[in-house]
Design a protein around this motif. Structure first.
Motif, short mmCIF file in Angstrom:
data_model
loop_
_atom_site.label_atom_id
_atom_site.label_comp_id
_atom_site.label_asym_id
_atom_site.label_seq_id
_atom_site.Cartn_x
_atom_site.Cartn_y
_atom_site.Cartn_z
N PHE A 81 -34.99 -18.68 -11.56
CA PHE A 81 -35.75 -18.52 -10.46
C PHE A 81 -35.28 -19.48 -9.66
O PHE A 81 -35.85 -19.95 -8.59
N ASN A 82 -33.80 -19.78 -9.48
CA ASN A 82 -33.24 -20.66 -8.59
C ASN A 82 -33.77 -22.30 -8.72
O ASN A 82 -33.47 -22.74 -7.66
N ARG A 488 -43.78 -26.56 -13.34
CA ARG A 488 -43.37 -26.91 -11.80
C ARG A 488 -44.74 -27.02 -11.11
O ARG A 488 -45.73 -26.45 -11.21
N LYS A 554 -36.71 -33.41 -10.18
CA LYS A 554 -36.63 -32.36 -11.36
C LYS A 554 -36.16 -33.40 -12.72
O LYS A 554 -35.49 -34.16 -12.68
N PHE B 34 -34.15 -17.34 0.74
CA PHE B 34 -34.66 -17.73 -0.72
C PHE B 34 -34.11 -16.98 -1.67
O PHE B 34 -34.29 -17.44 -2.97
N ASN B 38 -30.63 -20.87 -3.61
CA ASN B 38 -31.06 -22.42 -2.97
C ASN B 38 -32.28 -22.70 -3.67
O ASN B 38 -33.05 -22.05 -4.00
N ASN B 39 -32.12 -23.97 -4.23
CA ASN B 39 -33.11 -24.48 -5.18
C ASN B 39 -33.87 -25.78 -4.26
O ASN B 39 -34.50 -26.52 -4.78
N LYS B 40 -33.56 -26.06 -3.14
CA LYS B 40 -33.89 -27.00 -2.40
C LYS B 40 -35.29 -26.90 -1.84
O LYS B 40 -35.61 -25.99 -1.52
N ARG B 41 -36.35 -27.78 -2.17
CA ARG B 41 -37.55 -27.46 -1.71
C ARG B 41 -38.44 -28.87 -1.43
O ARG B 41 -37.83 -29.92 -2.07
N PRO B 42 -39.34 -28.79 -0.77
CA PRO B 42 -40.07 -30.28 -0.37
C PRO B 42 -40.73 -30.54 -1.59
O PRO B 42 -41.14 -29.88 -2.60
N LEU B 43 -41.05 -31.97 -1.80
CA LEU B 43 -41.89 -32.47 -2.82
C LEU B 43 -43.02 -32.17 -2.44
O LEU B 43 -43.64 -31.96 -1.21
N PRO B 44 -44.05 -32.36 -3.55
CA PRO B 44 -45.40 -31.80 -3.32
C PRO B 44 -46.18 -33.25 -2.60
O PRO B 44 -45.40 -34.18 -2.49
N GLN B 72 -42.15 -19.68 2.40
CA GLN B 72 -42.02 -19.28 1.05
C GLN B 72 -41.90 -20.33 0.12
O GLN B 72 -41.12 -21.44 0.53
N ILE B 73 -42.22 -20.19 -1.10
CA ILE B 73 -42.16 -21.47 -1.99
C ILE B 73 -40.94 -21.04 -2.75
O ILE B 73 -40.51 -20.02 -3.19
N VAL B 74 -39.77 -21.97 -3.06
CA VAL B 74 -38.53 -21.49 -3.84
C VAL B 74 -38.89 -21.18 -5.28
O VAL B 74 -39.74 -21.97 -5.91
N GLY B 75 -38.36 -20.09 -5.77
CA GLY B 75 -38.43 -19.63 -7.09
C GLY B 75 -40.09 -19.05 -7.23
O GLY B 75 -40.35 -19.03 -8.47
N TRP B 76 -40.62 -18.77 -6.30
CA TRP B 76 -41.92 -18.12 -6.63
C TRP B 76 -42.33 -17.01 -5.56
O TRP B 76 -41.89 -17.21 -4.65
#
Lengths: 584, 196
Positions: A81-82, A488, A554, B34, B38-44, B72-76
């Motif tokens: 899922f990247n 996650r 991560k 997405f 691309n796996n860059k995403r914001p931290l919670p 959109q959320i990466v990987g979701w």
């Protein structure tokens, strides 16, 4: 009384051991005594390494010198899922070069989520004279040039399965590299290839391989060519069509229908890209024999799906898009009493609103109507605790349950409560549950249920769930058979991780991304547990430029006997015992 | 906080720009964005105290400044890329449906032609087609000197109304900005070729 080790000559023991195939049993055998250990290691022919970084190729070769079949897995599951950055690792090259000299009689290589280059493929094709099976599942890093080398040099190849790999398509002519006198193909899966392969080469290959059982074509193979292929291979057991669309023409239809009818052994169908519903009846003649049907690319509506599925009384596995709707799942439940596995994929995963009437009800119906249902992957937009409890009570034989409620944090739509008790019912009733994926609104409570009941659970996937470290603690302290844990976007932090550090050595791996694990805790874990590689993956830059209390992006922790790896990219750091080695 | 300064980069306007539409309007763009690797995403939010969540990469979505529309959320949801890609119709199908028809004129020719840019994979094919359609030869293209070795130069009118030399911009950009083609001849053509 003489000790058992002396009672039987080695040859007898070896013969007995040859009947023992499972790794678990062989591992047990090897612990009985020194001589059994030696006999066993010389006679082991298959090796499975679930994490390619858990051990080095040299160590495997040293212990098992006569291996014929190797299976390796690389990247963590969330790479699908990247979530794993490009370049993280999973390179198979060191394994291939080590085996090229150590295992000249190697016959089978199966890889999952690994990076393999054309050079490695060429090395494989030239090093192993009796090479028979190449399975590349979700791999990448190679092109059709590498495949050309395999085709040209592997005279005894039986199986070439490209899985869902990413292949650089340089030319469709690699298929022509199979020599004219090559006839041993049994299984060919090229479904993942984006561009055309040379069709005439494909036709000739299919025509001259009498043992061909499995043929999975790619989307580029047009429908009007399919009948011809099928007529050359009526012995096929598994078929993946190409694009299933063409102008509706009676001659094409009748050819196709006739060709399908001629395939008396056909038990599995897949492909069906771009389906034109008018051509579906061409497969009706063989529906009653089908055990496996993958319609997950078929954008056809519920009525057509129902017509198709209602004729497949012997179906054991169905993969389908949510176009099937609750109504279609009702029909499935009524017709397919032998169903073991159901996967329902979303047709519009990023839409905000439901685009089809598919709800929890469909899954409940199937759980009621299909007594053998044991494996579920279900994407939907609403769920209730009541439905989950019903499913759990209906199907205590469930072994794999993966539910994805598309919107994170979605509560029970009837009561607006978290879905804790629903999933709790699943783990309580399904005592043989081995794999579970959670979704929806969940508190720490659900993890308490899981830790208490899910004693056979081996793999757990968690996303957007939980409230505190207690959640993670329940999992790690309660799930006795846990091997893989992937998390996650959960508020899990340092305490549970550090308190259960020893547990991590009993597992294959732990993945945590976008949680609250601090850099300091990672360092501590790395120092405390020399048997683990604690990898911090962070594309923002070196973690020691930020306060130790800062959460890392991560975390990937896995047990290993070969220490930190040396092929890490710039955004991965292994927390080692020696602080000086920690950061590059 | 020092850490914030250490790697807090530009404001990422481009990322927020992507989010300034109504829900659904940027869907396709978001999807390609997405479903790329691309796996860059914001931290919670829990990481607020640790400073910046901004990254230098323009594809990153910044939590704090994102407007109310759903990002959109990466990987979701957890779907493999090849599945997402397979839900779209094949690229060639889309072009067949849409058709990018542009007029082509050639200096000295009595009437115009019309071609569908969508059927060509790139410049070489397009130029070959033009050559055979109008029975002439185009010279060799070089970035510095345009088309050498021929009296003709293929040009096009872009969205801004400017006349450009065919071949300077990437093919995709050309396809989306070309309004009409004109095959210039003689001195005009040579003028263009000299990189003025």
């Amino acid at each position: 009384m003489p000790r058992m080790g002396y009672s039987f000559p080695e040859e007898v023991l070896e013969h007995v051991f040859s009947f023992i195939q499972s790794d678990e049993d062989r591992n047990a055998i090897s612990e009985v005594c020194r001589s059994w250990h030696d006999i066993e290691r010389w006679s082991r022919r298959r090796v499975f390494v679930g994490n390619c970084y858990a051990i080095s190729p040299t160590m495997v070769i040293r212990r098992f010198p006569e291996v014929r079949s190797v299976k390796l897995k690389g990247k963590p599951h969330f790479a699908d899922f990247n979530l794993v950055p490009e370049g993280w690792g999973g390179y198979v090259a060191p394994w291939i070069s080590a085996m090229a000299s150590a295992y000249p009689w190697l016959e089978e290589i199966r890889l999952k989520r690994m990076v393999i280059t054309d050079e490695s493929l060429e090395l494989i094709s030239k090093s192993f004279k009796n090479f028979k099976v190449l399975v590349l599942s979700s791999c990448e890093g190679f092109s059709t040039d590498g495949l050309a080398a395999i085709a040209a040099n592997c005279r005894n190849l039986r199986e070439l399965d490209l899985g869902e790999s990413e292949v650089e398509d340089l030319s469709g002519h690699w298929l022509s590299r199979f020599p004219d006198n090559y006839t041993s193909m049994v299984s060919l899966n090229i479904a993942c290839l984006g561009w055309e392969v040379s069709f005439s080469a494909l036709e000739r290959l299919v025509g001259r391989c009498p043992n061909l059982r499995t043929l999975r074509l790619n989307r580029a193979v047009p429908l009007d060519k399919l009948a011809n292929l099928l007529c050359r291979a009526p012995q096929l057991v598994e078929l993946g069509t190409g694009a299933y669309s063409s102008e509706l023409r009676p001659d094409v239809f009748s050819n196709l229908s006739g060709a399908f009818s001629g395939c008396k052994e056909l038990k599995s169908l897949s492909g069906f890209w771009d389906v034109v519903p008018g051509y579906l009846p061409a497969v009706y003649p063989i529906c009653s024999k089908l055990k496996s049907l993958n319609l997950s690319y078929a954008t056809i509506q519920s009525p057509e799906l129902i017509k198709l599925v209602s004729q497949c009384q012997n179906l054991q596995r169905l993969w389908v898009l949510d176009y099937i709707e609750d109504a279609g799942l009702d029909a499935l439940a009524a017709s397919c009493k032998d169903l073991r596995e159901l996967r329902v994929f979303p047709s519009d995963p990023f839409g905000q609103e439901p685009n089809v009437p598919l709800t929890e009800q469909g899954l409940v119906s199937v759980s009621e109507g299909c007594p053998k249902l044991q494996s579920v992957l279900y994407f939907c937009r609403q769920m209730s605790n009541a439905a989950l409890m019903t499913i759990a009570r209906n199907r205590p034989n469930m072994t794999r349950f993966r539910l994805c409620i598309i919107e994170p944090h979605t509560p029970d739509y009837l009561t607006l409560q978290p879905l804790d008790v629903g999933f709790g019912a699943i783990v309580e009733h399904c005592k043989d549950l081995r794999r579970l994926s959670l979704s929806g609104l969940l508190t720490d409570r659900v993890f308490e249920y899981i830790g208490t009941h899910a004693k056979k659970l081996e793999m757990l996937s968690v996303a957007f769930a939980g409230e505190s470290d207690l959640g993670l603690h329940h999992i790690l302290s309660g799930c006795d058979n846990l091997r893989k844990l992937e998390i996650r976007d959960c508020p899990f932090g340092d305490k549970a991780l550090l308190a259960n550090a020893a547990k991590l050595e009993t597992m294959r791996s732990l993945w945590m991304s976008s949680c609250s694990v601090s850099f300091g805790a990672c360092k501590l874990l790395g120092q405390k547990m020399p048997g683990l590689n604690v990898e911090v993956i962070d594309e923002r830059g070196p973690p020691d430029l930020r306060p130790e209390s800062c959460p890392i992006d991560k975390l990937y922790v896995y047990r290993t006997v070969s220490g930190p790896r040396f092929d890490m990219p710039g955004f991965v750091w292994t927390m080692a015992e020696n602080p000086a080695l920690r950061l590059s | 906080m020092e850490s914030k300064v250490a790697y807090d980069n530009d404001l990422n306007l481009k990322a927020t720009e992507l989010r300034l539409g109504l829900p659904g309007t940027d869907d396709r763009e978001e999807q390609t964005l997405f479903s790329a690797r691309n796996n860059k995403r914001p931290l919670p939010d829990t990481s607020k105290e640790c400073g910046s969540k901004k990254k230098s990469d323009a594809q990153h979505v910044d939590n704090e400044t994102a407007p109310p529309t759903k990002a959109q959320i990466v990987g979701w949801p957890p779907i493999r890329s090849y599945r997402k890609n397979n839900l779209q119709p094949k690229k060639s199908d889309q072009a067949e449906v849409a058709g990018i028809y542009v007029k082509v004129s050639m200096d000295g020719a009595p009437y115009l032609r019309k071609i569908d840019l969508g059927i060509y994979q790139g410049y070489p094919e397009l130029l070959k087609a033009l050559e055979s359609m109008f029975k002439f030869t185009i010279g060799e293209y070089s970035e510095r000197e345009g088309y050498k070795g021929s009296e003709y130069a293929p040009t096009y009118e872009d969205k801004d109304g400017d006349w450009m030399l065919v071949g300077d911009v990437p093919w995709d950009m050309f396809m989306s900005s070309c309004k009409r083609l004109r095959i210039m001849k003689g001195s005009e053509a040579r003028g263009l070729g000299c990189g003025v």
